[in-house]
Design an enzyme around this catalytic site. Structure first.
Site, PDB file in Angstrom:
ATOM      1  N   ARG A 330       0.801  -1.218   0.000  1.00 31.80           N
ATOM      2  CA  ARG A 330       0.000   0.000   0.000  1.00 31.80           C
ATOM      3  C   ARG A 330       0.845   1.284   0.000  1.00 31.80           C
ATOM      4  O   ARG A 330       0.420   2.294  -0.565  1.00 31.80           O
ATOM      5  CB  ARG A 330      -0.978   0.003   1.179  1.00 31.80           C
ATOM      6  CG  ARG A 330      -2.061  -1.065   1.066  1.00 31.80           C
ATOM      7  CD  ARG A 330      -3.091  -0.953   2.176  1.00 31.80           C
ATOM      8  NE  ARG A 330      -3.857   0.278   2.078  1.00 31.80           N
ATOM      9  CZ  ARG A 330      -3.765   1.294   2.927  1.00 31.80           C
ATOM     10  NH1 ARG A 330      -2.910   1.245   3.951  1.00 31.80           N
ATOM     11  NH2 ARG A 330      -4.497   2.380   2.767  1.00 31.80           N
ATOM     12  N   CYS A 361      14.597  -6.819  -3.535  1.00 33.33           N
ATOM     13  CA  CYS A 361      15.585  -6.190  -4.413  1.00 33.33           C
ATOM     14  C   CYS A 361      14.847  -5.173  -5.280  1.00 33.33           C
ATOM     15  O   CYS A 361      14.605  -5.378  -6.466  1.00 33.33           O
ATOM     16  CB  CYS A 361      16.272  -7.247  -5.262  1.00 33.33           C
ATOM     17  SG  CYS A 361      17.664  -6.618  -6.221  1.00 33.33           S
ATOM     18  N   TYR A 390      -6.600  -4.698   2.941  1.00 33.32           N
ATOM     19  CA  TYR A 390      -5.798  -4.471   1.738  1.00 33.32           C
ATOM     20  C   TYR A 390      -4.308  -4.723   1.971  1.00 33.32           C
ATOM     21  O   TYR A 390      -3.460  -4.097   1.336  1.00 33.32           O
ATOM     22  CB  TYR A 390      -6.030  -3.059   1.187  1.00 33.32           C
ATOM     23  CG  TYR A 390      -7.481  -2.806   0.865  1.00 33.32           C
ATOM     24  CD1 TYR A 390      -8.070  -3.378  -0.256  1.00 33.32           C
ATOM     25  CD2 TYR A 390      -8.276  -2.048   1.711  1.00 33.32           C
ATOM     26  CE1 TYR A 390      -9.409  -3.186  -0.531  1.00 33.32           C
ATOM     27  CE2 TYR A 390      -9.615  -1.850   1.444  1.00 33.32           C
ATOM     28  CZ  TYR A 390     -10.178  -2.414   0.314  1.00 33.32           C
ATOM     29  OH  TYR A 390     -11.513  -2.227   0.054  1.00 33.32           O
TER      30      TYR A 390
END
Length: 431
Positions: A330, A361, A390
């Site tokens: 998010r 990475c 979420y």
């Protein structure tokens, strides 16, 4: 503390739902998602009671599956008498697997495939939230083939700007969702549907956005929907029996976010609708709402183990953890703000400012920047608050990282409701 299910124990540890988070991290490992089941149930009851009280008998909330989807959440919803909305065949399958009664499920989506529609009808879906004509035609033809009369609501675009993040605003005229009222296309679509014999039009749906703390956007949407219903009623003889105002009430993620009384906001919307019905001379329809975030967000927390603590002289400090954007995308998507604590030093002063970095990475793998936090050391437990919505539902296996488990706490007892993915799980579908 930010929410009432948080506290600090005499040992200086952060407690969640009256359980020591440090002990849970030791027991289950990290990353670890926690859910306060008692709080989820209480919030569901708040919505159910408030909607029936203020909107009238028959009005009810639907759990928004996209906020958090796993079999156990549907068992909780069914227990509490919630309906649910689903937005994909995967959510439908999970709800069925969780024992949720399909007649209480509403199927959303702006591009339901033919296979999706057939699967839903074969599963006994209660209602489709119809987005467009192509989808409607398939629902009608397959309903005829199956010898049923499928119940539907039609999603409309009311043209509302709720002043929320652009990526979670869904009610504007040029949204990908629904059919616009302003352009006249909605009236044309309803007229087309009213000539169909294979479906039962029950009413209308809209959704203006998410993370809304005021009642005004819902009141504005209700005005438009009621006026549309009155206009269609006078011209075509059909008055909506149901109006679904969607979801979107907000949740405080940080101390600067406003607090919200959900029953009070529901009462404000209900009063507005009652006045509108009198003004327009139409009956008050059954009102539906679709809470997701406001049911589960502050019932969740994620725990991580601190790895590297890196300070770049003259620039910034990084605190790296054993999770990141795969289990919480998010911040990368929306710059969403969170509250962070070192769980084993929760009573200590926040004497450091740092960027919280994930292990991927990827330079954008961050959970927050310029975060005040207790100075951490390798092996400390970092708690990120209000991660029930979420987070798990948007999680991925980026960098081939397994998704964390979900541990629910009920009555002070903890149990696994979603197991931790294994490396074997990650390669299970490879051939």
């Amino acid at each position: 503390m930010l929410h009432t299910n948080l506290s600090v124990g005499e040992n200086g540890h952060l407690y969640f739902a009256n359980v020591d988070t440090v002990s849970l991290a030791e027991k289950y490992g990290t990353p670890l998602m926690l859910l306060d089941e008692d709080r989820i149930r209480a919030r569901m009851r708040t919505y159910i009671t408030a909607m029936e009280k203020h909107f009238g008998e028959g009005s009810k909330p639907l759990l928004a599956s996209k906020a958090l989807c796993f079999k156990g959440i549907y068992k909780i919803a069914a227990d509490e008498g919630m309906c649910t909305d689903i937005v994909s065949p995967g959510e439908l399958y999970t709800a069925k697997a969780g024992g949720f009664p399909m007649e209480n499920a509403y199927f959303h989506g702006n591009n339901k495939t033919d296979v999706d529609i057939e699967f839903a009808i074969d599963s006994g879906i209660g209602y489709f939230i119809v987005d467009n004509r192509e989808e409607f035609d398939k629902i009608s033809s397959y309903s005829a083939e199956k010898g049923i009369k499928q119940k539907i609501l039609v999603r409309l675009s009311p043209g509302i700007d709720p002043h929320t993040h652009a990526k979670i605003s869904t009610g504007s005229v040029d949204s990908k969702f629904g059919t616009a009222i302003e352009t006249g296309q909605a009236e044309e679509f309803i007229a087309y549907i009213l000539n169909d014999k294979n479906t039962e039009l029950c009413g209308y749906h809209c959704h203006v956005g998410s993370q809304i703390f005021e009642s005004e956007p819902f009141c504005d949407a209700a005005d438009i929907m009621m006026e549309f219903s009155a206009m269609i009623g006078k011209k075509y003889g059909f008055y909506a029996k149901t109006i679904n105002l969607g979801g979107g009430f907000g949740v405080p993620y940080t101390e600067k976010d406003p607090k919200i009384d959900y029953e009070e906001k529901i009462a404000e919307v209900a009063s507005h609708i009652k006045n509108a019905s009198k003004k327009l001379g139409i009956d008050i329809p059954q009102i539906l709402m679709e809470p997701g975030r406001s049911i589960v967000a502050d019932s969740g927390m994620t725990l991580y183990t601190v790895g590297t603590v890196k300070s770049i002289t003259g620039y910034k400090s990084y605190v790296s953890i054993d999770g990141g954007m795969p289990d919480n995308p998010r911040y990368a998507l929306y710059n969403s703000e969170y509250t962070f604590l070192i769980a084993n030093k929760a009573n200590a002063e926040k004497d450091m400012t740092a960027t919280i970095a994930g292990r991927c990475c990827e330079s954008g793998d961050l959970l927050g920047e310029n975060i005040p936090i207790q100075t951490p050391e390798r092996g400390d437990i970092l708690a990120v608050l209000v991660t029930g919505a979420y987070n798990y539902s948007m999680a991925s296996n980026y960098n081939k990282l397994p998704r964390p488990p979900i541990v629910a706490i009920k009555g002070g007892e903890d149990r696994v409701v979603v197991r931790r993915e294994t490396y074997e799980d990650l390669a299970r579908l490879d051939v």
